[in-house]
Design a protein around this motif. Sequence first.
Motif, PDB file in Angstrom:
ATOM      1  N   UNK A   1     -19.516-113.823  62.339  1.00 19.27           N
ATOM      2  CA  UNK A   1     -18.250-113.720  61.609  1.00 19.27           C
ATOM      3  C   UNK A   1     -17.108-113.879  62.604  1.00 19.27           C
ATOM      4  N   UNK A   2     -16.069-114.603  62.209  1.00 18.78           N
ATOM      5  CA  UNK A   2     -14.883-114.752  63.056  1.00 18.78           C
ATOM      6  C   UNK A   2     -13.629-114.745  62.190  1.00 18.78           C
ATOM      7  N   UNK A   3     -12.542-114.275  62.785  1.00 16.91           N
ATOM      8  CA  UNK A   3     -11.220-114.361  62.174  1.00 16.91           C
ATOM      9  C   UNK A   3     -10.333-115.153  63.124  1.00 16.91           C
ATOM     10  N   UNK A   4      -9.710-116.208  62.605  1.00 19.13           N
ATOM     11  CA  UNK A   4      -8.894-117.116  63.412  1.00 19.13           C
ATOM     12  C   UNK A   4      -7.493-117.176  62.826  1.00 19.13           C
ATOM     13  N   UNK A   5      -6.488-117.099  63.692  1.00 16.17           N
ATOM     14  CA  UNK A   5      -5.092-117.178  63.257  1.00 16.17           C
ATOM     15  C   UNK A   5      -4.558-118.566  63.567  1.00 16.17           C
ATOM     16  N   UNK A   6      -4.193-119.292  62.528  1.00 14.44           N
ATOM     17  CA  UNK A   6      -3.640-120.648  62.673  1.00 14.44           C
ATOM     18  C   UNK A   6      -2.131-120.546  62.520  1.00 14.44           C
ATOM     19  N   UNK A   7      -1.452-120.294  63.641  1.00 12.61           N
ATOM     20  CA  UNK A   7      -0.008-120.037  63.588  1.00 12.61           C
ATOM     21  C   UNK A   7       0.788-121.293  63.267  1.00 12.61           C
TER      22      UNK A   7
ATOM     23  N   UNK B   1      -5.306-122.599  67.709  1.00 13.39           N
ATOM     24  CA  UNK B   1      -5.423-121.343  66.967  1.00 13.39           C
ATOM     25  C   UNK B   1      -5.786-120.192  67.888  1.00 13.39           C
ATOM     26  N   UNK B   2      -5.555-118.997  67.413  1.00 11.42           N
ATOM     27  CA  UNK B   2      -5.843-117.789  68.191  1.00 11.42           C
ATOM     28  C   UNK B   2      -7.067-117.102  67.583  1.00 11.42           C
ATOM     29  N   UNK B   3      -8.056-116.844  68.405  1.00 14.56           N
ATOM     30  CA  UNK B   3      -9.253-116.142  67.946  1.00 14.56           C
ATOM     31  C   UNK B   3      -8.975-114.639  67.960  1.00 14.56           C
ATOM     32  N   UNK B   4      -9.046-114.021  66.795  1.00 13.06           N
ATOM     33  CA  UNK B   4      -8.746-112.595  66.662  1.00 13.06           C
ATOM     34  C   UNK B   4      -9.994-111.727  66.689  1.00 13.06           C
ATOM     35  N   UNK B   5     -11.097-112.238  66.177  1.00 13.20           N
ATOM     36  CA  UNK B   5     -12.346-111.478  66.158  1.00 13.20           C
ATOM     37  C   UNK B   5     -13.519-112.441  66.167  1.00 13.20           C
ATOM     38  N   UNK B   6     -14.592-112.041  66.846  1.00 14.24           N
ATOM     39  CA  UNK B   6     -15.784-112.876  66.953  1.00 14.24           C
ATOM     40  C   UNK B   6     -16.983-111.934  67.075  1.00 14.24           C
ATOM     41  N   UNK B   7     -17.746-111.801  65.999  1.00 14.69           N
ATOM     42  CA  UNK B   7     -18.845-110.842  65.949  1.00 14.69           C
ATOM     43  C   UNK B   7     -20.152-111.561  65.642  1.00 14.69           C
ATOM     44  N   UNK B   8     -21.249-111.021  66.180  1.00 12.66           N
ATOM     45  CA  UNK B   8     -22.564-111.625  65.956  1.00 12.66           C
ATOM     46  C   UNK B   8     -23.644-110.558  65.989  1.00 12.66           C
TER      47      UNK B   8
ATOM     48  N   UNK C   1     -15.945-105.221  59.304  1.00 12.54           N
ATOM     49  CA  UNK C   1     -15.533-104.850  60.661  1.00 12.54           C
ATOM     50  C   UNK C   1     -14.496-105.820  61.206  1.00 12.54           C
ATOM     51  N   UNK C   2     -14.717-107.121  61.010  1.00  9.18           N
ATOM     52  CA  UNK C   2     -13.780-108.123  61.524  1.00  9.18           C
ATOM     53  C   UNK C   2     -12.424-108.010  60.838  1.00  9.18           C
ATOM     54  N   UNK C   3     -12.421-107.787  59.534  1.00  8.38           N
ATOM     55  CA  UNK C   3     -11.162-107.669  58.806  1.00  8.38           C
ATOM     56  C   UNK C   3     -10.382-106.439  59.249  1.00  8.38           C
TER      57      UNK C   3
ATOM     58  N   UNK D   1      -6.757-106.287  61.071  1.00 11.05           N
ATOM     59  CA  UNK D   1      -5.822-105.932  59.983  1.00 11.05           C
ATOM     60  C   UNK D   1      -5.638-107.107  59.023  1.00 11.05           C
ATOM     61  N   UNK D   2      -6.757-107.734  58.656  1.00 10.81           N
ATOM     62  CA  UNK D   2      -6.710-108.953  57.829  1.00 10.81           C
ATOM     63  C   UNK D   2      -7.227-108.730  56.414  1.00 10.81           C
ATOM     64  N   UNK D   3      -7.345-107.476  55.996  1.00 11.99           N
ATOM     65  CA  UNK D   3      -7.923-107.208  54.675  1.00 11.99           C
ATOM     66  C   UNK D   3      -7.184-107.937  53.559  1.00 11.99           C
ATOM     67  N   UNK D   4      -5.875-108.122  53.724  1.00 10.83           N
ATOM     68  CA  UNK D   4      -5.077-108.753  52.670  1.00 10.83           C
ATOM     69  C   UNK D   4      -4.386-110.044  53.123  1.00 10.83           C
ATOM     70  N   UNK D   5      -4.828-110.599  54.260  1.00  9.93           N
ATOM     71  CA  UNK D   5      -4.092-111.746  54.804  1.00  9.93           C
ATOM     72  C   UNK D   5      -4.951-112.959  55.101  1.00  9.93           C
ATOM     73  N   UNK D   6      -6.156-113.031  54.557  1.00  3.84           N
ATOM     74  CA  UNK D   6      -6.984-114.228  54.735  1.00  3.84           C
ATOM     75  C   UNK D   6      -6.533-115.298  53.748  1.00  3.84           C
ATOM     76  N   UNK D   7      -6.317-116.504  54.249  1.00  2.00           N
ATOM     77  CA  UNK D   7      -5.828-117.612  53.430  1.00  2.00           C
ATOM     78  C   UNK D   7      -6.860-118.707  53.208  1.00  2.00           C
ATOM     79  N   UNK D   8      -7.904-118.730  54.039  1.00  2.00           N
ATOM     80  CA  UNK D   8      -8.920-119.779  53.943  1.00  2.00           C
ATOM     81  C   UNK D   8     -10.258-119.181  54.349  1.00  2.00           C
ATOM     82  N   UNK D   9     -11.307-119.455  53.565  1.00  2.27           N
ATOM     83  CA  UNK D   9     -12.656-118.973  53.868  1.00  2.27           C
ATOM     84  C   UNK D   9     -13.523-120.174  54.228  1.00  2.27           C
ATOM     85  N   UNK D  10     -14.114-120.158  55.420  1.00  2.00           N
ATOM     86  CA  UNK D  10     -14.987-121.231  55.883  1.00  2.00           C
ATOM     87  C   UNK D  10     -16.391-120.669  56.094  1.00  2.00           C
TER      88      UNK D  10
END
Length: 391
Positions: free
Chosen positions: A40-46, A52-59, A89-91, A95-104
């Motif tokens: 699982x990863x969370x990426x910020x595309x500013x 992009x900025x990698x915010x979380x990377x879990x395996x 955990x990644x969200x 602090x991305x529980x309500x700010x994800x805009x794209x799911x890949x």
Amino acid sequence: MFRSRTIRWLTSLGGRVSKVCSRRNYRVLAIETSCDDTCVAVIDRKSRQEPPVLLAHLKETLDSEKHGGIVPTKAHLHHQIKVGSLVQQALRQTSSERSIDLVCVTRGPGMPGSLSGGLDFAKGLAVAWDKPLVGVHHMLGHLLISRMHTNGSSPRYPFVSLLVSGGHTIFVHSKSISEHEILCNTIDIAIGDSLDKCAREIGIKGNMIAKNMEKFINENLEEAQSQTVDMSLPNPLRNQNGRMNVQAFSFAPFLTAVRTAMAKNKMEKCTKETRSMAYQIQEALFEHLITKLKLVISLRPDIFECTRHLVCSGGVGANRRLQQKLRDELSFQFQEFHYPEPSLCTDNAVMIGWAGIEIFETLGIKTELGVTPVKKWPLSDLLNVPGWIST
């Protein structure tokens, strides 16, 4: 919500007109479950002007050592257990529980049970959040990940990629994100699978056997290079004149050769000669790989006259010896060699997120919510599967 959106029209390579959306300031959740790694990863595309900025990377990797390999049903169960908690955990970490805009998410190729664990979860999130979904080709993730840190500026198209893992060994020419030609493929098993099986045969253990064999060799390289054991290892697919003129890889014969050498020398597993055997096995497999790359280069001047960038990715692509041999033996052709950092060579969600970003922004497409996993999905048919729709 996306904070800005520009719509433009482009004519795709197939002659169709597609709407391409450029979006800024958005956040991506990426999931990869094609085999035995739940990632699982969370990426910020500013913005589109910076990487992009990698915010979380879990395996979480399934422990398959005691089973002697991956058991598909156990891998499926592993993803069912792990994917929800890792996403949560990644969200929370970002602090991305309500700010994800794209799911890949990885849609294929891979083991259907494993793929469904991530794909079904991702579809549920896309429905719950009312956000677009992009189902990503696993090998496209490996192919594109080197471009993430340059924001897609390097390597520039056209380039070639050597994608080497436990499930794939392919040499690919890429003219664009959607145009890929397979130049060379394996006719039997992948190089990573062959390395694992040969390593297991001489007594190497662990969850990542080929990686453990590389480490074992490097612990005492002088001893490894001593060749205290006589091994006759092949360079497969020769013709009768001894020339390597078959444009394909073949890695299955190496296991037979290792077993023959073990019996001929009356070898026991894990003896003092094991390191020498491990070194010879690794060298022979890499030599076969590079021999075939040279053959393809010689047969396709139409491609290689203007191709100067080589990407090597996938789990085996993290092997330092392979990277060195590629530089040493192919520098006559390539000016730049691109090796992702080791954590991004093996299966990971970061590559799925970046590939999803490139697909979403460049092609202006997303994935329907009714799609199913694609067990076998040729990279050359990236867009020729049902389920793609315009954004």
